[in-house]
Design a protein around this motif. Structure first.
Motif, PDB file in Angstrom:
ATOM      1  N   MET A   1       0.815  -1.197   0.000  1.00  0.00           N
ATOM      2  CA  MET A   1       0.000   0.000   0.000  1.00  0.00           C
ATOM      3  C   MET A   1       0.857   1.259   0.000  1.00  0.00           C
ATOM      4  O   MET A   1       0.596   2.182  -0.729  1.00  0.00           O
ATOM      5  N   TYR A   2       1.874   1.284   0.828  1.00  0.00           N
ATOM      6  CA  TYR A   2       2.707   2.481   0.925  1.00  0.00           C
ATOM      7  C   TYR A   2       3.804   2.526  -0.143  1.00  0.00           C
ATOM      8  O   TYR A   2       4.494   3.518  -0.251  1.00  0.00           O
ATOM      9  N   GLU A   3       3.961   1.445  -0.912  1.00  0.00           N
ATOM     10  CA  GLU A   3       4.974   1.452  -1.966  1.00  0.00           C
ATOM     11  C   GLU A   3       4.669   2.522  -3.003  1.00  0.00           C
ATOM     12  O   GLU A   3       5.550   3.192  -3.501  1.00  0.00           O
ATOM     13  N   LYS A   4       3.385   2.670  -3.336  1.00  0.00           N
ATOM     14  CA  LYS A   4       2.996   3.677  -4.319  1.00  0.00           C
ATOM     15  C   LYS A   4       3.292   5.082  -3.773  1.00  0.00           C
ATOM     16  O   LYS A   4       3.752   5.947  -4.489  1.00  0.00           O
ATOM     17  N   ARG A   5       3.037   5.289  -2.478  1.00  0.00           N
ATOM     18  CA  ARG A   5       3.334   6.580  -1.859  1.00  0.00           C
ATOM     19  C   ARG A   5       4.831   6.860  -1.936  1.00  0.00           C
ATOM     20  O   ARG A   5       5.258   7.936  -2.289  1.00  0.00           O
ATOM     21  N   THR A   6       5.627   5.858  -1.614  1.00  0.00           N
ATOM     22  CA  THR A   6       7.076   6.009  -1.648  1.00  0.00           C
ATOM     23  C   THR A   6       7.564   6.285  -3.068  1.00  0.00           C
ATOM     24  O   THR A   6       8.472   7.084  -3.268  1.00  0.00           O
ATOM     25  N   ALA A   7       6.956   5.656  -4.037  1.00  0.00           N
ATOM     26  CA  ALA A   7       7.368   5.831  -5.425  1.00  0.00           C
ATOM     27  C   ALA A   7       7.008   7.208  -5.961  1.00  0.00           C
ATOM     28  O   ALA A   7       7.708   7.755  -6.805  1.00  0.00           O
ATOM     29  N   ILE A   8       5.936   7.794  -5.477  1.00  0.00           N
ATOM     30  CA  ILE A   8       5.475   9.073  -6.020  1.00  0.00           C
ATOM     31  C   ILE A   8       6.267  10.259  -5.464  1.00  0.00           C
ATOM     32  O   ILE A   8       6.384  11.286  -6.108  1.00  0.00           O
ATOM     33  N   ILE A   9       6.853  10.114  -4.296  1.00  0.00           N
ATOM     34  CA  ILE A   9       7.554  11.242  -3.678  1.00  0.00           C
ATOM     35  C   ILE A   9       8.712  11.753  -4.536  1.00  0.00           C
ATOM     36  O   ILE A   9       8.829  12.960  -4.733  1.00  0.00           O
ATOM     37  N   ALA A  48      -0.449  14.651  -7.077  1.00  0.00           N
ATOM     38  CA  ALA A  48      -0.379  13.430  -6.278  1.00  0.00           C
ATOM     39  C   ALA A  48      -1.722  12.708  -6.271  1.00  0.00           C
ATOM     40  O   ALA A  48      -1.773  11.479  -6.368  1.00  0.00           O
ATOM     41  N   SER A  49      -2.803  13.452  -6.172  1.00  0.00           N
ATOM     42  CA  SER A  49      -4.135  12.851  -6.171  1.00  0.00           C
ATOM     43  C   SER A  49      -4.408  12.101  -7.467  1.00  0.00           C
ATOM     44  O   SER A  49      -5.030  11.040  -7.466  1.00  0.00           O
ATOM     45  N   LYS A  50      -3.933  12.653  -8.566  1.00  0.00           N
ATOM     46  CA  LYS A  50      -4.139  12.009  -9.856  1.00  0.00           C
ATOM     47  C   LYS A  50      -3.255  10.771 -10.018  1.00  0.00           C
ATOM     48  O   LYS A  50      -3.638   9.818 -10.683  1.00  0.00           O
ATOM     49  N   CYS A  51      -2.083  10.787  -9.419  1.00  0.00           N
ATOM     50  CA  CYS A  51      -1.152   9.660  -9.543  1.00  0.00           C
ATOM     51  C   CYS A  51      -1.522   8.489  -8.641  1.00  0.00           C
ATOM     52  O   CYS A  51      -1.235   7.346  -8.977  1.00  0.00           O
ATOM     53  N   ALA A  64       2.559  15.559  -0.999  1.00  0.00           N
ATOM     54  CA  ALA A  64       2.799  16.955  -1.381  1.00  0.00           C
ATOM     55  C   ALA A  64       3.665  17.656  -0.338  1.00  0.00           C
ATOM     56  O   ALA A  64       4.624  18.355  -0.673  1.00  0.00           O
ATOM     57  N   GLN A  65       3.347  17.455   0.926  1.00  0.00           N
ATOM     58  CA  GLN A  65       4.126  18.092   1.991  1.00  0.00           C
ATOM     59  C   GLN A  65       5.564  17.585   2.012  1.00  0.00           C
ATOM     60  O   GLN A  65       6.501  18.370   2.187  1.00  0.00           O
ATOM     61  N   GLU A  66       5.740  16.294   1.826  1.00  0.00           N
ATOM     62  CA  GLU A  66       7.088  15.734   1.841  1.00  0.00           C
ATOM     63  C   GLU A  66       7.905  16.225   0.644  1.00  0.00           C
ATOM     64  O   GLU A  66       9.100  16.480   0.757  1.00  0.00           O
ATOM     65  N   ALA A  67       7.260  16.369  -0.502  1.00  0.00           N
ATOM     66  CA  ALA A  67       7.955  16.873  -1.688  1.00  0.00           C
ATOM     67  C   ALA A  67       8.436  18.306  -1.470  1.00  0.00           C
ATOM     68  O   ALA A  67       9.557  18.656  -1.844  1.00  0.00           O
ATOM     69  N   ILE A  68       7.605  19.130  -0.859  1.00  0.00           N
ATOM     70  CA  ILE A  68       7.996  20.517  -0.573  1.00  0.00           C
ATOM     71  C   ILE A  68       9.147  20.528   0.425  1.00  0.00           C
ATOM     72  O   ILE A  68      10.121  21.278   0.257  1.00  0.00           O
ATOM     73  N   TYR A  69       9.064  19.697   1.435  1.00  0.00           N
ATOM     74  CA  TYR A  69      10.139  19.617   2.425  1.00  0.00           C
ATOM     75  C   TYR A  69      11.451  19.201   1.760  1.00  0.00           C
ATOM     76  O   TYR A  69      12.505  19.805   2.001  1.00  0.00           O
ATOM     77  N   LYS A  70      11.391  18.189   0.893  1.00  0.00           N
ATOM     78  CA  LYS A  70      12.604  17.725   0.217  1.00  0.00           C
ATOM     79  C   LYS A  70      13.148  18.798  -0.728  1.00  0.00           C
ATOM     80  O   LYS A  70      14.372  18.937  -0.844  1.00  0.00           O
ATOM     81  N   ALA A  71      12.268  19.526  -1.380  1.00  0.00           N
ATOM     82  CA  ALA A  71      12.716  20.611  -2.258  1.00  0.00           C
ATOM     83  C   ALA A  71      13.454  21.667  -1.438  1.00  0.00           C
ATOM     84  O   ALA A  71      14.512  22.166  -1.839  1.00  0.00           O
ATOM     85  N   TYR A  72      12.909  22.001  -0.275  1.00  0.00           N
ATOM     86  CA  TYR A  72      13.551  22.990   0.583  1.00  0.00           C
ATOM     87  C   TYR A  72      14.900  22.478   1.095  1.00  0.00           C
ATOM     88  O   TYR A  72      15.889  23.215   1.088  1.00  0.00           O
ATOM     89  N   LYS A  73      14.954  21.232   1.520  1.00  0.00           N
ATOM     90  CA  LYS A  73      16.212  20.681   2.031  1.00  0.00           C
ATOM     91  C   LYS A  73      17.265  20.628   0.930  1.00  0.00           C
ATOM     92  O   LYS A  73      18.443  20.902   1.182  1.00  0.00           O
ATOM     93  N   GLU A  74      16.861  20.295  -0.274  1.00  0.00           N
ATOM     94  CA  GLU A  74      17.791  20.275  -1.404  1.00  0.00           C
ATOM     95  C   GLU A  74      18.345  21.677  -1.655  1.00  0.00           C
ATOM     96  O   GLU A  74      19.541  21.861  -1.845  1.00  0.00           O
ATOM     97  N   TYR A  75      17.469  22.654  -1.634  1.00  0.00           N
ATOM     98  CA  TYR A  75      17.890  24.042  -1.814  1.00  0.00           C
ATOM     99  C   TYR A  75      18.855  24.433  -0.702  1.00  0.00           C
ATOM    100  O   TYR A  75      19.911  25.009  -0.950  1.00  0.00           O
TER     101      TYR A  75
END
Length: 84
Positions: A1-9, A48-51, A64-75
């Motif tokens: 179930m969470y594999e799809k979540r992990t793959a989309i991030i 994310a909802s569509k994926c 969505a929240q994790e993606a924003i966090y990762k974008a900020y950490k990368e920056y």
């Protein structure tokens, strides 16, 4: 179930990085995260909802929240490599 979540991030992370505009980058330089969040959250949530399947759509907000966090950490790492 969470594999799809992990793959989309990672996909959302790339999408988030592509959406960063100069305005947002200037705000990040001043330490302001809210423009990044306000600009990217809704588009990432929709994407994310569509994926995700209907049974996993409740994870879209987390993705969505994790993606924003990762974008900020990368920056942050690119701007302050010594601190990381």
């Amino acid at each position: 179930m969470y594999e799809k979540r992990t793959a989309i991030i990672p996909i959302l992370f790339i999408f988030a990085m592509m959406l960063l505009e100069e305005k947002i980058l200037n705000e990040l330089k001043r330490g302001e995260l809210s423009p990044l969040y306000s600009e990217l959250y809704r588009p990432l949530l929709i994407y994310a909802s569509k994926c995700l399947t209907d049974e996993l759509s409740f994870l879209a907000e987390d993705c969505a929240q994790e993606a924003i966090y990762k974008a900020y950490k990368e920056y942050e790492q690119k701007m302050c490599p010594i601190a990381h």
